[in-house]
Motif scaffolding. Structure first.
Motif, PDB file in Angstrom:
ATOM      1  N   UNK A 101      -6.311   8.981  10.016  1.00  0.00           N
ATOM      2  CA  UNK A 101      -5.836   8.460   8.819  1.00  0.00           C
ATOM      3  C   UNK A 101      -4.966   9.343   8.035  1.00  0.00           C
ATOM      4  N   UNK A 102      -4.167  10.249   8.568  1.00  0.00           N
ATOM      5  CA  UNK A 102      -3.104  10.947   8.152  1.00  0.00           C
ATOM      6  C   UNK A 102      -1.690   9.994   8.247  1.00  0.00           C
ATOM      7  N   UNK A 103      -0.879  10.235   7.222  1.00  0.00           N
ATOM      8  CA  UNK A 103       0.226   9.383   7.246  1.00  0.00           C
ATOM      9  C   UNK A 103       1.422  10.388   7.150  1.00  0.00           C
ATOM     10  N   UNK A 104       2.567   9.495   7.601  1.00  0.00           N
ATOM     11  CA  UNK A 104       3.677  10.445   7.936  1.00  0.00           C
ATOM     12  C   UNK A 104       5.106   9.509   7.460  1.00  0.00           C
ATOM     13  N   UNK A 105       6.010  10.155   7.007  1.00  0.00           N
ATOM     14  CA  UNK A 105       7.477   9.346   6.792  1.00  0.00           C
ATOM     15  C   UNK A 105       8.380  10.511   6.795  1.00  0.00           C
ATOM     16  N   UNK A 106       9.291  10.374   7.579  1.00  0.00           N
ATOM     17  CA  UNK A 106      10.226  11.183   8.047  1.00  0.00           C
ATOM     18  C   UNK A 106      11.546  10.588   8.617  1.00  0.00           C
ATOM     19  N   UNK A 152      -3.220   0.695   5.419  1.00  0.00           N
ATOM     20  CA  UNK A 152      -3.742  -0.182   4.340  1.00  0.00           C
ATOM     21  C   UNK A 152      -5.209   0.397   3.764  1.00  0.00           C
ATOM     22  N   UNK A 153      -5.348   0.789   2.604  1.00  0.00           N
ATOM     23  CA  UNK A 153      -6.651   1.097   2.058  1.00  0.00           C
ATOM     24  C   UNK A 153      -7.782   0.064   1.968  1.00  0.00           C
ATOM     25  N   UNK A 154      -7.282  -0.946   1.814  1.00  0.00           N
ATOM     26  CA  UNK A 154      -7.988  -1.931   1.580  1.00  0.00           C
ATOM     27  C   UNK A 154      -8.646  -2.671   2.564  1.00  0.00           C
ATOM     28  N   UNK A 155      -7.936  -2.783   3.965  1.00  0.00           N
ATOM     29  CA  UNK A 155      -8.456  -3.593   5.071  1.00  0.00           C
ATOM     30  C   UNK A 155      -8.226  -2.720   6.507  1.00  0.00           C
ATOM     31  N   UNK A 156      -7.830  -1.431   6.242  1.00  0.00           N
ATOM     32  CA  UNK A 156      -7.721  -0.542   7.467  1.00  0.00           C
ATOM     33  C   UNK A 156      -6.684  -0.619   8.483  1.00  0.00           C
ATOM     34  N   UNK A 193      -4.659  -4.436  13.578  1.00  0.00           N
ATOM     35  CA  UNK A 193      -5.761  -4.278  12.887  1.00  0.00           C
ATOM     36  C   UNK A 193      -6.555  -2.959  13.402  1.00  0.00           C
ATOM     37  N   UNK A 194      -7.771  -2.685  12.619  1.00  0.00           N
ATOM     38  CA  UNK A 194      -8.345  -1.351  13.050  1.00  0.00           C
ATOM     39  C   UNK A 194      -9.083  -1.408  14.400  1.00  0.00           C
ATOM     40  N   UNK A 203       0.621  -1.109  -0.064  1.00  0.00           N
ATOM     41  CA  UNK A 203      -0.057  -0.201   0.112  1.00  0.00           C
ATOM     42  C   UNK A 203       0.816   1.335  -0.068  1.00  0.00           C
ATOM     43  N   UNK A 204       1.302   1.829   1.204  1.00  0.00           N
ATOM     44  CA  UNK A 204       1.570   3.178   1.177  1.00  0.00           C
ATOM     45  C   UNK A 204       3.000   3.213   1.722  1.00  0.00           C
TER      46      UNK A 204
END
Length: 294
Positions: free
Chosen positions: A249-254, A278-282, A82-83, A36-37
């Motif tokens: 749901x925000x994302x970060x990479x640093x 993961x956009x598919x299963x959360x 898991x969510x 995913x991301x």
């Protein structure tokens, strides 16, 4: 003949897909961990994913995994939730808090509420880390982290060594020194500082170090990287992340600051931390990546 050729093409396509990612057993959590991301999304290298055992955590499940490229070099070390880990969290609204029984698992640390997240043996072979400790802080803690959040300790010492770290005792000079003496300043980033004496000193963890920038100006806590030490060793790397940030749901990479010298020369140390979904299963991922051999 045409049908046979088409079938062969389909088989070859499946072979190619599965050659890019092979997983260990016990795959109840997402098998799409690295699709995913993550920082691996743009990687053209083939890699394998080795997963640690799944554990019950709060109202959901958690596990660790590590991805390793075809040369045997680590790419990403992850915590996967898991969510439903974030569902019905025991956050007090009336001054009283009751922790669910499944936040304390057999064989884990009861004193500080930490759940042990084991690592796959491959992760121990190619990184300095030995296990992960998951701490949920429903009311937060000082200095300035007084909102519900997760403390996610990647420990570079064994579970036995960690559980031997005592409660801070100002009347025991040996314990005071173990928490507060750090004679080699190169083993911590030069822009990190340890709070004095008993502050940020916890049993079964050690002394927590914070970036100097945190103490300057006004800071809003969403996520931050913390280091830890005990007995003159750099013992853990700890992303701290608020519940609200994970729910957003925000994302970060640093990148985060690095020491000049390392406890295990020749081992592979991460230089970035990442938060993504993961956009598919959360499923939620908190990972360390961009490893460098020191």
């Amino acid at each position: 003949m045409k049908t046979l050729i088409n079938n062969l093409k389909k088989v070859m396509a499946l072979v190619i897909v599965f050659s890019f990612c092979s997983c260990s057993t016990n795959d109840d959590l997402s098998n799409a961990s690295t699709s995913t991301n993550s920082s691996l999304k743009t990687s053209s290298d083939k890699f394998n994913v080795f997963k640690g055992p799944e554990v019950q955590y709060l109202n959901g499940k958690a596990r660790s995994w590590i991805s390793i490229n075809k040369e045997g070099f680590p790419l990403e070390l992850a915590i996967e939730f898991t969510p439903d880990v974030l569902v019905d969290l025991p956050i007090p609204t009336d001054g009283e808090m009751v922790m669910p029984e499944n936040n304390i698992l057999p064989g884990t640390l009861v004193e500080d509420g930490a759940t042990v997240l084991p690592l796959h043996s491959k992760a121990k072979e190619v990184t300095p880390f030995e296990h992960i400790g998951l701490n949920f802080q429903p009311m937060g803690h000082d200095p300035g982290f007084n909102v519900p959040h997760f403390d996610l300790h990647f420990y570079a010492i064994t579970l036995e060594e960690r559980l031997a770290i005592p409660t801070y005792d100002q009347n025991n000079q040996d314990i005071v020194d173990a928490f507060n003496l750090f004679p080699d300043p190169t083993k911590m980033p030069n822009d990190y500082v340890k709070p004095p004496l008993i502050q940020a000193s916890y049993p079964n963890m050690g002394k927590h170090w914070l970036p100097i920038s945190w103490f300057i100006g006004s800071n809003t806590f969403t996520h931050i990287m913390v280091y830890g030490s005990y007995a003159q060793k750099n013992t853990f790397t700890e992303p701290m992340i608020t519940v609200d940030y994970l729910l957003s749901g925000e994302e970060f990479s640093g990148t985060y600051s690095q020491p000049l010298t390392f406890e295990e020369p020749g081992n592979n140390y991460p230089t970035k931390y990442n938060i993504y979904h993961d956009e598919l299963n959360g499923n939620i991922y908190i990972t360390l990546s961009d490893f460098v051999t020191r």
